[in-house]
Design an enzyme around this catalytic site. Structure first.
Site, PDB file in Angstrom:
ATOM      1  N   ARG A 319      40.389  34.791  33.794  1.00 36.36           N
ATOM      2  CA  ARG A 319      39.908  34.386  32.476  1.00 36.36           C
ATOM      3  C   ARG A 319      40.571  35.142  31.318  1.00 36.36           C
ATOM      4  O   ARG A 319      40.927  34.528  30.305  1.00 36.36           O
ATOM      5  CB  ARG A 319      38.391  34.515  32.393  1.00 36.36           C
ATOM      6  CG  ARG A 319      37.641  33.589  33.347  1.00 36.36           C
ATOM      7  CD  ARG A 319      36.135  33.718  33.202  1.00 36.36           C
ATOM      8  NE  ARG A 319      35.684  33.237  31.909  1.00 36.36           N
ATOM      9  CZ  ARG A 319      35.174  34.004  30.959  1.00 36.36           C
ATOM     10  NH1 ARG A 319      35.034  35.307  31.158  1.00 36.36           N
ATOM     11  NH2 ARG A 319      34.792  33.476  29.822  1.00 36.36           N
ATOM     12  N   CYS A 365      52.777  40.811  38.856  1.00 34.81           N
ATOM     13  CA  CYS A 365      54.063  40.880  38.164  1.00 34.81           C
ATOM     14  C   CYS A 365      54.135  39.868  37.023  1.00 34.81           C
ATOM     15  O   CYS A 365      54.988  38.950  37.024  1.00 34.81           O
ATOM     16  CB  CYS A 365      55.196  40.667  39.160  1.00 34.81           C
ATOM     17  SG  CYS A 365      55.278  41.934  40.434  1.00 34.81           S
TER      18      CYS A 365
END
Length: 427
Positions: A319, A365
């Site tokens: 979120r 990443c």
């Protein structure tokens, strides 16, 4: 008012099950279910929308508290069944139902075990469902017809984040009043599908009741007009959208219910829906859930605030990266020692010595994998933190990007004991 943190239980969960881990408080689930029932008492049909949290162990506890299941795919339907919810207490909705989803509903109906209803999103979906149902021999002279609701796009402006405002006229969800009326009119009364009523959903995290009230008023008027002379067109589903926040900062379910009571009282008796339904998701589970994480790195950068990297990030709670949601983060240990949970929204000095701002990032990443800045004590590798209000749209939106296994689901029982509801790496 800052909610209490079950710090000892969260530390025990981390020691026993590892991190990252979802921990859900069963008493908090029960309290939310009870608050919903007080606002929308029997004979209201109350269902939990699994899109908020589809972990069967959580769904099962809500079912024990009296909640039915609202699903948007056969995958969520399977989760509801795994949780022990029978088809008669399942409603199938959602804009993305594919042919296999529709066939699953028809197969269940043909086997004599249909879902309570299927809510159709468009005239095209109604035609597709009708074709499958007809070929399966549903309707007069064969097996019982399948009940359907028709989703209305109420064309309102919800008081919420733009990404959560599904009731806007420009949204992809539901039908206009004209489309809905036409779809019902061309559905034969003795066919394989039985028109039962109107469904709507305004949005999520509604900050006020105005748009919701306007949408419900339009839905009730349309139900009465379309249902005139059509026996059995008697169901009105108001959706969910009740917000999560500290008391006094957001309208509770009872505030929405009061608006509806006034609208129903103004209707002639013969126009009051015989069957009313409500289907929240976030409200029932968000505040019951915690995401417990371990510190991997602490980087002191003179040109900016501290950077704290956790072993939990957007793969476990997307979120913040998806639409900027903010979740409170509290420290459970500091330099290896248990600490009382600190409030990341308090002034720095209020938390005691060592409290300072830190940017909290996840391990994925991607530069968007961040929880932004929080006030935290001194931390080092191996310290524990807890991310609050992670019971909704965390596990259900979780992913395995970067090859990361799904976290375990741990249930914190009323007596303080911990129960494993889902092992790490499993659905």
């Amino acid at each position: 008012m800052v909610r209490a943190v079950p710090a000892d239980a969260l530390r025990r969960a981390a020691r026993r099950f590892g991190t990252p881990a979802y921990v859900t408080s069963v008493p908090d689930l029960d309290a939310a279910a009870a608050e919903l029932a007080a606002a929308f008492p029997d004979p209201w049909l109350r269902a939990f929308s699994l899109k908020a949290n589809d972990v069967p162990a959580v769904v099962a506890r809500l079912a024990e508290a009296g909640l039915d299941a609202n699903v948007v795919s056969r995958g969520e339907w399977a989760a509801a069944r795994t949780a022990g919810v029978p088809n008669a207490r399942v409603t199938l909705e959602g804009i993305g139902k594919d042919a296999a989803d529709l066939r699953a509903a028809v197969r269940a109906a043909a086997a004599g075990d249909p879902p309570r209803w299927v809510a159709v999103e468009s005239p095209e979906e109604l035609d597709a469902l009708g074709g499958v149902a007809s070929r399966a021999g549903l309707g007069p002279g064969g097996r019982p017809a399948l009940d359907v609701l028709f989703r209305l796009n109420p064309d309102v402006t919800p008081e919420t984040h733009a990404g959560l405002a599904v009731g806007q006229g420009s949204a992809k969800f539901g039908m206009t009043e004209t489309e809905l009326s036409g779809a019902v009119a061309r559905l034969p009364e003795d066919g394989p599908l039985r028109a039962r009523g109107v469904h709507l959903h305004v949005g999520s995290q509604l900050g006020a009741v105005d748009a919701w009230r306007d949408a419900v008023r339009r839905g009730l008027a349309l139900l009465a007009i379309v249902g005139a002379g059509r026996p059995g067109f008697d169901t009105f589903d108001v959706g969910g959208g009740f917000p999560v926040g500290d008391p006094g900062t957001v309208p509770p379910p009872s505030r929405f219910a009061r608006e509806l009571e006034a609208l129903l009282a103004a209707l002639p008796r013969d126009r009051v829906p015989a069957r009313l339904a409500v289907e929240p998701g976030r409200f029932l589970v968000a505040r019951a859930g915690w995401l417990v994480a371990s510190v991997l790195h602490v980087r002191e950068r003179p040109e900016t605030e501290r950077i704290v990297v956790l072993d939990a990030g957007m793969t476990e709670l997307i979120r913040p990266a998806l639409y900027g949601a903010r979740h409170r983060i509290v420290a459970l240990t500091s330099l290896g020692r248990p600490v009382g949970a600190t409030d990341d929204d308090a002034p720095i000095a209020a938390g005691g010595p060592g409290i300072a701002p830190a940017r909290v990032d996840g391990p994925v990443c991607e530069s968007t994998d961040t929880f932004e800045v929080h006030h935290l004590p001194a931390l080092r590798r191996g310290d524990l933190v807890a991310i609050a209000d992670a019971g909704a749209y965390a596990a259900s939106m979780g992913m395995t990007y970067n090859g990361r296994p799904r976290p375990p689901q741990v249930l914190l029982e009323a007596d303080g004991s911990l129960t494993l509801g889902r092992r790490r790496g499993t659905r």
